[in-house]
Design a protein around this motif. Structure first.
Motif, PDB file in Angstrom:
ATOM      1  N   UNK A   1      54.174 -45.879  62.531  1.00 48.32           N
ATOM      2  CA  UNK A   1      54.928 -46.379  61.379  1.00 48.32           C
ATOM      3  C   UNK A   1      54.089 -46.314  60.103  1.00 48.32           C
ATOM      4  N   UNK A   2      52.829 -46.743  60.195  1.00 42.04           N
ATOM      5  CA  UNK A   2      51.953 -46.682  59.027  1.00 42.04           C
ATOM      6  C   UNK A   2      51.714 -45.238  58.596  1.00 42.04           C
ATOM      7  N   UNK A   3      51.493 -44.367  59.570  1.00 46.26           N
ATOM      8  CA  UNK A   3      51.260 -42.959  59.250  1.00 46.26           C
ATOM      9  C   UNK A   3      52.467 -42.353  58.562  1.00 46.26           C
ATOM     10  N   UNK A   4      53.664 -42.678  59.054  1.00 40.99           N
ATOM     11  CA  UNK A   4      54.888 -42.133  58.458  1.00 40.99           C
ATOM     12  C   UNK A   4      55.055 -42.602  57.021  1.00 40.99           C
ATOM     13  N   UNK A   5      54.726 -43.878  56.760  1.00 41.91           N
ATOM     14  CA  UNK A   5      54.862 -44.392  55.396  1.00 41.91           C
ATOM     15  C   UNK A   5      53.850 -43.751  54.450  1.00 41.91           C
ATOM     16  N   UNK A   6      52.602 -43.621  54.925  1.00 40.20           N
ATOM     17  CA  UNK A   6      51.559 -43.082  54.059  1.00 40.20           C
ATOM     18  C   UNK A   6      51.679 -41.577  53.866  1.00 40.20           C
ATOM     19  N   UNK A   7      52.308 -40.896  54.818  1.00 38.70           N
ATOM     20  CA  UNK A   7      52.444 -39.441  54.727  1.00 38.70           C
ATOM     21  C   UNK A   7      53.303 -38.988  53.547  1.00 38.70           C
ATOM     22  N   UNK A   8      54.097 -39.900  52.990  1.00 39.73           N
ATOM     23  CA  UNK A   8      54.940 -39.520  51.854  1.00 39.73           C
ATOM     24  C   UNK A   8      54.127 -39.416  50.570  1.00 39.73           C
TER      25      UNK A   8
ATOM     26  N   UNK B   1      34.567 -38.105  48.697  1.00 34.00           N
ATOM     27  CA  UNK B   1      35.842 -37.682  48.134  1.00 34.00           C
ATOM     28  C   UNK B   1      35.648 -37.254  46.686  1.00 34.00           C
ATOM     29  N   UNK B   2      36.090 -36.073  46.364  1.00 30.97           N
ATOM     30  CA  UNK B   2      35.968 -35.581  45.000  1.00 30.97           C
ATOM     31  C   UNK B   2      37.194 -35.943  44.194  1.00 30.97           C
ATOM     32  N   UNK B   3      37.026 -35.965  42.883  1.00 36.75           N
ATOM     33  CA  UNK B   3      38.125 -36.326  41.992  1.00 36.75           C
ATOM     34  C   UNK B   3      39.285 -35.355  42.168  1.00 36.75           C
ATOM     35  N   UNK B   4      40.502 -35.900  42.359  1.00 36.62           N
ATOM     36  CA  UNK B   4      41.682 -35.065  42.474  1.00 36.62           C
ATOM     37  C   UNK B   4      41.989 -34.632  43.890  1.00 36.62           C
ATOM     38  N   UNK B   5      41.083 -34.866  44.845  1.00 37.08           N
ATOM     39  CA  UNK B   5      41.336 -34.472  46.227  1.00 37.08           C
ATOM     40  C   UNK B   5      42.068 -35.589  46.962  1.00 37.08           C
ATOM     41  N   UNK B   6      42.703 -35.221  48.076  1.00 39.39           N
ATOM     42  CA  UNK B   6      43.446 -36.209  48.856  1.00 39.39           C
ATOM     43  C   UNK B   6      42.488 -37.166  49.552  1.00 39.39           C
ATOM     44  N   UNK B   7      42.927 -38.404  49.719  1.00 39.80           N
ATOM     45  CA  UNK B   7      42.155 -39.415  50.434  1.00 39.80           C
ATOM     46  C   UNK B   7      42.486 -39.298  51.911  1.00 39.80           C
ATOM     47  N   UNK B   8      41.494 -39.035  52.731  1.00 43.52           N
ATOM     48  CA  UNK B   8      41.727 -38.992  54.177  1.00 43.52           C
ATOM     49  C   UNK B   8      41.634 -40.416  54.724  1.00 43.52           C
ATOM     50  N   UNK B   9      42.741 -40.884  55.278  1.00 45.52           N
ATOM     51  CA  UNK B   9      42.829 -42.253  55.777  1.00 45.52           C
ATOM     52  C   UNK B   9      42.982 -42.230  57.292  1.00 45.52           C
ATOM     53  N   UNK B  10      42.064 -42.877  57.999  1.00 42.98           N
ATOM     54  CA  UNK B  10      42.147 -43.008  59.452  1.00 42.98           C
ATOM     55  C   UNK B  10      42.733 -44.375  59.787  1.00 42.98           C
ATOM     56  N   UNK B  11      43.705 -44.391  60.688  1.00 45.60           N
ATOM     57  CA  UNK B  11      44.318 -45.643  61.133  1.00 45.60           C
ATOM     58  C   UNK B  11      43.877 -45.911  62.562  1.00 45.60           C
ATOM     59  N   UNK B  12      43.174 -47.035  62.768  1.00 49.01           N
ATOM     60  CA  UNK B  12      42.728 -47.431  64.100  1.00 49.01           C
ATOM     61  C   UNK B  12      43.529 -48.661  64.517  1.00 49.01           C
ATOM     62  N   UNK B  13      44.477 -48.440  65.417  1.00 49.42           N
ATOM     63  CA  UNK B  13      45.330 -49.531  65.901  1.00 49.42           C
ATOM     64  C   UNK B  13      45.783 -49.168  67.299  1.00 49.42           C
ATOM     65  N   UNK B  14      45.603 -50.077  68.266  1.00 45.35           N
ATOM     66  CA  UNK B  14      45.964 -49.749  69.640  1.00 45.35           C
ATOM     67  C   UNK B  14      47.456 -49.912  69.922  1.00 45.35           C
TER      68      UNK B  14
ATOM     69  N   UNK C   1      50.773 -48.212  69.372  1.00 44.31           N
ATOM     70  CA  UNK C   1      51.243 -46.888  68.968  1.00 44.31           C
ATOM     71  C   UNK C   1      52.339 -46.948  67.921  1.00 44.31           C
ATOM     72  N   UNK C   2      53.253 -47.903  68.064  1.00 40.67           N
ATOM     73  CA  UNK C   2      54.353 -48.023  67.109  1.00 40.67           C
ATOM     74  C   UNK C   2      53.832 -48.339  65.707  1.00 40.67           C
ATOM     75  N   UNK C   3      52.833 -49.218  65.643  1.00 41.13           N
ATOM     76  CA  UNK C   3      52.252 -49.578  64.350  1.00 41.13           C
ATOM     77  C   UNK C   3      51.552 -48.364  63.736  1.00 41.13           C
TER      78      UNK C   3
END
Length: 213
Positions: A21-28, A1-14, A16-18
């Motif tokens: 929900x996490x993706x929706x919160x972090x997407x803001x 990750x370079x300075x100033x670039x977005x952090x790519x975050x992968x969520x591994x959770x079986x 689906x609701x979790x």
């Protein structure tokens, strides 16, 4: 990750609701890009190339510790954060040894999620304050316990706890023990914690050593 670039975050959770929900919160967040999956596999990581991976500690079909170990070996650039963990010395140490960079407790706030993600992405190791206190207290208690160690004969174990001890001695993971005994993985973890408390032990390796006495 370079300075100033977005952090790519992968969520591994079986769950689906979790995941959603996490993706929706972090997407803001403007500095975070989110990708999700029910399982952790090489194809997913190769396609998404995340900087940080949020891994649920209670995956139903995969042993989270084994997943974390494999991910660190196959994708060493990915920094792993374990989610929904409880402050148990044995679990923390195993994940730390596997190369995990951070931990989030079950009741972590959104602000704690964001702070942990950003800190881990920046190369820091993150342990929540309450977990640090718990870990420290367990280490202190272990140091104060003296040199005398209990033997299996000195401690009253339930039949199930004795079975768990024997299977740990065979090198089985919690998931494998659960399958062998036909019980839930979280039940196995509860038995492991009870065994550690009764024997004043702190790691699975110590339990395995006791099982061979």
């Amino acid at each position: 990750m370079t300075s100033g670039s977005a952090i790519t975050v992968a969520i591994i959770d079986d769950n689906r609701l979790v995941r959603e929900a996490l993706a929706a919160m972090l997407d803001v967040l403007t500095d975070v890009h989110v990708v999700t999956s029910a399982t952790a596999d090489t194809a997913f990581l190769t396609e998404t190339t995340p900087d940080v991976l949020l891994l649920d500690v209670g995956l139903r079909d995969q042993e989270s510790l084994n997943v974390a170990t494999a991910l660190r070996q196959n994708s060493p650039h990915v920094k792993i954060i374990i989610m929904d963990i409880i402050p148990v010395h044995e679990e923390i140490m195993e994940f730390v040894n596997a190369g995990v960079s951070g931990f989030l407790l079950k009741d972590a706030s959104f602000e704690e999620f964001v702070s942990t993600i950003r800190s881990v992405a920046a190369g820091q190791k993150v342990l929540p304050p309450r977990m640090t206190q718990s870990l420290f207290s367990q280490i202190v208690n272990a140091a104060r316990s003296g040199e005398v160690e209990p033997t299996l004969e000195d401690v009253r174990m339930t039949p199930r706890e004795s079975e768990v001890i024997a299977l740990i001695g065979e090198g089985l993971s919690n998931k494998e023990i659960a399958q062998r005994l036909e019980i839930a993985t979280h039940t196995v973890k509860s038995h492991v914690r009870n065994v550690m408390e009764k024997l004043a032990l702190h790691t699975r390796l110590q339990i395995a050593a006791y099982s061979r006495r």
